[in-house]
Design a protein around this motif. Structure first.
Motif, short mmCIF file in Angstrom:
data_model
loop_
_atom_site.label_atom_id
_atom_site.label_comp_id
_atom_site.label_asym_id
_atom_site.label_seq_id
_atom_site.Cartn_x
_atom_site.Cartn_y
_atom_site.Cartn_z
N THR A 17 1.34 -1.24 0.15
CA THR A 17 0.05 0.19 0.11
C THR A 17 1.02 1.22 -0.12
OG1 THR A 17 -0.19 -0.03 2.63
CG2 THR A 17 -1.66 -1.25 1.27
N ALA A 18 0.14 2.26 -0.05
CA ALA A 18 0.98 3.73 0.10
C ALA A 18 1.43 4.08 1.44
CB ALA A 18 -0.17 4.80 -0.31
N GLU B 78 12.38 15.97 7.60
CA GLU B 78 12.09 17.24 6.18
C GLU B 78 11.14 16.71 5.88
OE1 GLU B 78 15.41 18.26 3.74
OE2 GLU B 78 16.41 19.67 4.63
N GLU B 79 9.24 16.05 6.26
CA GLU B 79 8.78 15.36 5.84
C GLU B 79 7.48 15.83 6.65
OE1 GLU B 79 10.53 11.28 3.70
OE2 GLU B 79 10.13 11.47 5.82
N LEU B 80 6.57 15.84 5.93
CA LEU B 80 5.02 16.23 6.29
C LEU B 80 4.60 14.68 6.37
CD1 LEU B 80 2.49 17.79 7.81
CD2 LEU B 80 1.78 17.95 4.75
N VAL B 81 4.41 14.14 7.77
CA VAL B 81 3.87 12.55 7.78
C VAL B 81 2.19 12.65 8.34
CG1 VAL B 81 4.00 10.44 8.93
CG2 VAL B 81 5.80 11.80 8.72
N ALA C 72 8.68 16.74 -3.19
CA ALA C 72 8.36 16.32 -4.24
C ALA C 72 7.03 15.37 -3.69
CB ALA C 72 9.18 15.02 -4.49
N ASP C 73 6.60 14.95 -3.18
CA ASP C 73 5.27 14.45 -2.73
C ASP C 73 4.07 15.33 -2.73
OD1 ASP C 73 6.27 11.46 -2.72
OD2 ASP C 73 7.16 11.92 -1.03
N LYS D 241 4.28 18.11 -4.28
CA LYS D 241 3.97 18.61 -4.70
C LYS D 241 2.80 17.47 -6.14
CE LYS D 241 7.84 21.83 -5.89
NZ LYS D 241 8.98 22.28 -6.44
N ARG D 242 3.61 16.58 -6.01
CA ARG D 242 2.55 15.40 -6.45
C ARG D 242 0.86 15.13 -6.31
NH1 ARG D 242 1.39 11.04 -5.58
NH2 ARG D 242 2.83 11.01 -3.33
N MET D 243 1.19 15.33 -5.05
CA MET D 243 -0.07 15.61 -4.05
C MET D 243 -1.75 16.92 -4.15
SD MET D 243 0.21 13.53 -0.79
CE MET D 243 -1.90 13.09 -0.60
N ALA D 244 -0.71 17.85 -5.19
CA ALA D 244 -1.40 19.43 -5.68
C ALA D 244 -1.86 19.68 -6.85
CB ALA D 244 -0.27 20.40 -4.77
N ALA D 245 -0.28 18.47 -7.95
CA ALA D 245 -0.69 18.52 -9.20
C ALA D 245 -0.33 19.79 -9.74
CB ALA D 245 -2.39 18.08 -9.57
N ALA D 246 1.26 20.78 -8.55
CA ALA D 246 1.42 21.20 -8.87
C ALA D 246 3.19 21.60 -8.59
CB ALA D 246 1.31 22.73 -7.70
#
Length: 843
Positions: free
Chosen positions: A114-115, A195-198, A229-230, A232-237
């Motif tokens: 899973t993710a 440097e990550e949002l969990v 990068a994650d 930005k990907r989730m925000a499609a920006a």
């Protein structure tokens, strides 16, 4: 640099086309700026909305996975065994280790399929059982379990070889001590790890038995760690940046120049379920922020950053597009405008300018054709009319210039050459004869008593007489001679070649003879004319025009002094005398101011007793270069130039001042005699000047005697002036009596007190009986009119005796004393008063 009208009109047309384009460009630029700013606001808003949607979807997915995992019977069984039978003081931790490893493998399967990036299971009391988390630098997953050894909790992790070994506590990122599982929230939570949002979700693991309530045997927690990068990907920006800030404003994740979301003092709304937030334009970014809360309830903030560089890049690209469109429009407009300009302005103006060029070249017959446009056609026709008018005026101007040139060189009355043409011809003659042994002559002719004719018969008769004289003179001139009128009644003749002075004199005599040949009939009058001619010769009397004419003029004055119809050649002595007189005139103007004038005094005595009776003040001039100058030399110059007014006023004031000073010192006697010129008498302010001199010096009026000559009596106003002086108390004496205009009538009415016999009668009275008779007559006349008489020029004792015999009582002359300075008067008086002195001292 001057620009042509074509250029100016073309620039105006170009400006007319460019200005709207520039205005449109500026408006479009502002519009593009606003559009892209709105676009940036929309992009950040859409990015947050997309991020929120994807986070919610991810949370639902985590919750679903967690629920499935929590319902798995092996997981429930293992947790039930651990929660129910394992105690914190259990000395046999190895009994439960296999169960924990099985739970860790279940978590590994979830993470791998899973993710989920991190997963952990805790017992019912909150103690950590198993955890799966990613290796550092993304090298794979790490499985870890906990166990107690001798009362201390240890962490075991599976190595790459499959063996489980102890993991140092500082390398384990999770809290292994028991935590509270009460009031557990099923909502997703967030935290910052490195440097990550969990994003995390929790699910309880419950044991359900038939007929009994469910019992919680553990807790399951699944999380997804998201880097930049994650997000930005989730925000499609992908073009946007994101930043995480702690509640204190400290930057946790994102660009170093990201703006603090709390800078404006407003707390951003929650990420999920909050109201729409405003987009702020910062220094480097367009910012939209939302707030999140971690597991401990502490807020932190997530900001979407739209870079100003990207903003400017997009605007620049849009500007290029708009600029290209405007430039294309300009390329389409300019040819049409240029064609219109050429047809409407350039062509007609070119034809007008061709006409102007022709007019400038003097081609006034050129005509500008009819033009297409109304304005240029009117301009062309106006230029044609102007050319006609200029042509007419130029013709008139040429005629006027010719007339003025003729008048500039000719006398309008006699039509003879004037002074200007005379000088030009004479200069030409002198240039032609330079270096040659050739003699030329200049004759200066002046009519005698012509002013009397003008004054008595009028100027029209005088003008006609001058015309007749000019015609008669022209008839007497030799060939090649030039006759010019240079003044009112003055004519000049230039003889370019003469053999000698006799030839020049012969021409002059012929001119005089022609004038004397007969009277001139003018308007019923037969007028006779005499003339005087002066002659100067080239090169003896001058080598330039001005000198020759001036010397001929001087010779003419010599001829006029000799009588009518006289001819005189120029002599240098006469010029030297004139120059000397001119210098005296110039220097005399400064003599008073520079103290060059001074006074001397000549005593007057009683003839019977030889006692002093008074003194006469006489002016002297000590020139700084020429030395002493005789009064007989400079006094006539002073009277002729009226400088006598300044000189006489100074003599009067200085004499009164000195005589009063001597009178107070006891070195003076009788009266002070001062000579007054006829010009001073007729000037009109003599009374005021005498009064001022008396007041300044303090001299009593009765001590002053003014001497005037008989010439004063011929002027108007003299009688009134003399009575005014008498009213002041001043005495008057007639000087040089018998030599001028003598009239018994004047002596009868004039307020004079003394007659002064001129020395020309006294000097020869011993040898000339006529002079003695004149002296006797003057004395008798004075006695009969109660006037005192004084004789001047007494130079010998015999003259003194003769004057006493004729009844004269006072005398003045060198026999008694010469004129002396003030300083010598005291010595002379003491000498006169010395006991035993019988004879006067000859000064």
């Amino acid at each position: 640099m001057k620009r042509s009208l074509h250029t100016r009109l073309f620039l105006l047309l170009l400006a007319t086309a460019l200005v709207p384009l520039i205005v449109v460009g500026v408006l479009m630029d502002n519009y593009l700026h606003d559009v892209h700013e709105d676009f940036g606001r929309q992009v950040t808003r859409d990015a947050l909305q997309e991020l929120t949607i994807n986070l919610n979807a991810q949370a639902e997915e985590l919750g679903s996975v967690g629920s499935q995992l929590a319902r798995m019977e092996p997981v429930i069984a293992s947790l039930n065994l651990l929660s129910r039978y394992q105690e914190s003081t259990d000395p046999r931790p190895l009994i439960f280790t296999p169960e924990k490893k099985k739970l860790a493998r279940h978590l590994q399967d979830v993470v791998q399929t899973t993710a989920v990036t991190t997963a952990c299971i805790r017992q019912a009391d909150g103690e950590l059982v198993a955890v799966v988390f990613p290796e550092r630098e993304g090298r794979g997953l790490r499985l870890a379990i906990t166990r107690r050894v001798e009362g201390e909790q240890r962490v075991l992790t599976r190595q790459a070889d499959g063996e489980w070994r102890l993991l140092p506590r500082e390398q384990f990122p999770f809290a292994a001590r028991p935590g509270s599982s009460r009031s557990m929230s099923l909502e997703p939570t967030y935290r910052i790890r490195r440097e990550e949002l969990v994003q995390s979700v929790r699910r309880p693991v419950e044991l359900t038995m038939e007929g009994a309530e469910s019992e919680q045997v553990g807790t399951l927690r699944l999380g997804v760690a998201m880097g930049d990068a994650d997000i930005k990907r989730m925000a499609a920006a992908q073009d946007l940046d994101f930043a995480l800030f702690a509640a204190s404003g400290r930057l946790i994740l994102g660009p170093s120049d990201a703006p603090d979301p709390l800078a404006d003092g407003h707390e951003p709304p929650p990420l999920v379920g909050g109201e729409e937030s405003e987009t702020r334009m910062g220094k480097n970014y367009l910012v939209r922020s939302r707030s999140l809360v971690d597991e401990a309830g502490n807020p932190f903030h997530l900001s979407v950053l739209y870079s100003r560089g990207l903003f400017n890049q997009e605007i620049a690209a849009a500007r290029w597009v708009v600029g290209g469109a405007l430039f294309l429009a300009l390329l389409l407009v300019l040819p049409a405008s240029l064609g219109f300009f050429r047809g409407a302005f350039a062509g007609p103006l070119r034809q007008v300018m061709e006409g102007v060029s022709a007019f400038r070249r003097g081609e006034y017959d050129y005509r500008i054709p009819e033009l297409d446009t109304h304005e240029t056609d009117r301009l062309g026709q106006a230029m044609n009319q102007m050319a006609q008018e200029v042509s007419r005026r130029e013709q008139a101007l040429r005629e006027t210039e010719e007339r003025l040139a003729y008048l500039a060189h000719h006398d309008p009355l006699t039509d003879l050459p004037n002074r200007l043409q005379l000088q030009e011809r004479l200069r030409k003659i002198l240039r032609d004869e330079a270096g040659e042994q050739q003699m030329a002559a200049v004759l200066f002719l002046d009519l005698d008593r012509f002013k009397t004719i003008n004054d008595s018969l009028g100027h029209p008769i005088g003008d006609e007489l001058l015309q007749a004289v000019a015609l008669r003179l022209q008839g007497a001139l030799p060939e090649g001679a030039t006759l010019a009128r240079v003044g009112g009644d003055e004519f000049t003749v230039v003889l370019p070649e003469v053999a000698d002075s006799q030839e020049a004199e012969g021409v002059a005599r012929r001119l005089l003879a022609r004038l004397s040949a007969g009277p001139f009939p003018v308007q019923g009058y037969d007028l006779g004319v005499d003339a005087s001619i002066g002659i100067s010769l080239y090169p003896d009397d001058g080598t330039d025009t001005a000198t020759l004419v001036r010397n001929a003029d001087s010779a003419m004055f010599q001829a006029k002094a000799a009588g009518p119809n006289q001819v005189r050649f120029y002599t240098r002595a006469f010029t030297e005398a004139v120059d000397h007189k001119r210098r005296l005139e110039m220097d005399l103007r400064q003599a008073v101011e520079q103290g060059q004038l001074y006074l001397v005094y000549q005593p007057q005595v009683h003839l019977e007793s030889a006692e002093p009776a008074g003194m006469e003040a006489l002016v002297r001039w000590q020139h700084p270069e020429l030395g002493p100058i005789s009064p007989g030399e400079f006094i006539p110059v002073a009277e002729e130039t009226h400088l006598i007014l300044q000189v006489g006023d100074w003599v009067l004031r200085e004499a009164c001042r000195s005589f009063e000073a001597m009178r107070r010192a006891g070195t003076s006697w009788g009266r002070l005699a001062v000579n007054i010129s006829a010009i001073q008498v007729h000037h009109g302010d003599l009374i005021q000047r005498v009064r001022a001199a008396l007041e300044e010096s303090g001299l009593p009026p009765e001590c002053l005697e003014l001497e005037v000559t008989e010439a004063v009596f011929a002027g108007d106003g003299a009688l009134q002036t003399f009575y005014g002086l008498r009213d002041l108390g001043v005495h008057l004496a007639v000087d040089d009596f018998g030599t001028g205009f003598s009239s018994l009538a004047y002596l009868k009415y004039l307020p004079v007190q003394r007659l002064k016999i001129d020395q020309s009668f006294v000097r020869d009275m011993l040898e000339d009986s006529a002079d003695r008779a004149i002296v006797r007559s003057v004395v008798t006349l004075g006695q009969s009119l109660s006037l005192s008489v004084i004789a001047e020029g007494v130079e010998t004792r015999e003259l003194e005796v003769a004057l006493r015999e004729e009844g004269c009582r006072e005398g003045q002359g060198f026999y008694y004393a010469r004129p002396m300075p003030e300083a010598e008067l005291g010595h002379w008086i003491a000498e006169r008063r010395r006991p035993g002195r019988d004879e006067p001292a000859d000064g």
